[in-house]
Design an enzyme around this catalytic site. Structure first.
Site, PDB file in Angstrom:
ATOM      1  N   PHE A 164       0.815  -1.211   0.000  1.00  0.00           N
ATOM      2  CA  PHE A 164       0.000   0.000   0.000  1.00  0.00           C
ATOM      3  C   PHE A 164       0.846   1.258   0.000  1.00  0.00           C
ATOM      4  CE2 PHE A 164      -3.009  -2.977   1.934  1.00  0.00           C
ATOM      5  CZ  PHE A 164      -4.196  -2.616   1.323  1.00  0.00           C
ATOM      6  N   ASP A 165       0.420   2.227  -0.793  1.00  0.00           N
ATOM      7  CA  ASP A 165       0.737   3.602  -0.455  1.00  0.00           C
ATOM      8  C   ASP A 165      -0.149   3.963   0.730  1.00  0.00           C
ATOM      9  OD1 ASP A 165       1.627   6.381  -0.786  1.00  0.00           O
ATOM     10  OD2 ASP A 165      -0.453   6.687  -1.373  1.00  0.00           O
ATOM     11  N   CYS A 166       0.321   4.829   1.598  1.00  0.00           N
ATOM     12  CA  CYS A 166      -0.453   5.167   2.790  1.00  0.00           C
ATOM     13  C   CYS A 166      -1.230   6.471   2.639  1.00  0.00           C
ATOM     14  CB  CYS A 166       0.475   5.259   4.005  1.00  0.00           C
ATOM     15  SG  CYS A 166      -0.386   5.525   5.572  1.00  0.00           S
TER      16      CYS A 166
END
Length: 240
Positions: free
Chosen positions: A11-13
């Site tokens: 994931f990108d956060c």
């Protein structure tokens, strides 16, 4: 290809799990009010995206909290409304206050039952620790800009993450990168040969907000407007 075919979600956060646009605008509010900044929210987010990405490219080893400080300084200069040192420093420390999207924690709890979960983030470790608590997860792998000395869309996050996952016996064919930013995430993910899932948090909005537009066309493998919608897609696949 199905989303249930994968073993790991990377994931990108910020923009995907954490509502960074709301967090950015809230953190900029004291400066906007004091300085009389007349730019609207979308124009201000666009200015942020231009300045932040430029500094990330020019100073890749800069800690993200310091990068945010430098970003507000330059935004002040470009807009003609200089930020005070205290305002710039406060903006640099603001990640801890950025809220999670309402569906993020519940969606991650569900997905954790089916995948390993990893974070590939452009922030620093200390800033991310606050966000991890908001998300309620102990992630299986975390790779930050502080760890690799560069910022996405540079490829180092992906190279390091894939090497560490390979050491766990997980090939990249079993990794699905999940992110909002076409610029920061989907373009480099495709360069690395990864499948990707676009969480289009800005669906229905004009412009690209706090994220620059991608420098080239990119086609994610799946798209949903939220993490909750991704979970529903997974549930439907499992039921078939």
């Amino acid at each position: 290809m199905r989303i249930t075919d994968f073993d790991v979600l990377t994931f990108d956060c910020y923009g995907t799990l954490i509502d960074w646009e709301s967090g950015i605008l809230a953190a900029l509010a004291p400066w906007r009010k004091r300085a009389g900044v007349t730019l609207g929210d979308e124009a201000l987010l666009t200015l942020f995206s231009e300045v932040e990405s430029k500094i990330e490219a020019e100073r890749p080893a800069l800690l993200y909290s310091d990068l945010l400080t430098a970003t507000l300084r330059e935004m002040g200069g470009r807009s003609g409304h200089a930020a005070t040192p205290a305002e710039a420093a406060a903006f640099g420390q603001s990640v801890k206050d950025w809220p999670a999207f309402p569906d993020s924690a519940e969606a991650l709890s569900y997905l954790k039952q089916h995948y390993k979960l990893a974070i590939l983030s452009n922030v620093d470790r200390a800033s991310f620790a606050h966000s991890a608590r908001r998300l309620g997860q102990n992630f299986d792998l975390v790779v930050t800009a502080q760890d690799v000395g560069s910022y996405k869309p540079a490829l180092a996050h992906f190279e390091v993450a894939l090497a560490r996952l390979a050491a766990m016996g997980i090939p990249k064919q079993k990794v699905l990168h999940t992110a909002q930013s076409l610029f920061h995430d989907h373009v480099p993910a495709k360069k690395m040969g990864l499948a990707s899932f676009w969480i289009d948090r800005r669906a229905g909005k004009t412009g690209t907000g706090a994220t620059k537009p991608p420098p080239e066309p990119v086609k994610p493998d799946w798209t949903a407007p939220s993490m909750a919608a991704m979970v529903e897609m997974h549930k439907r696949e499992k039921a078939r």
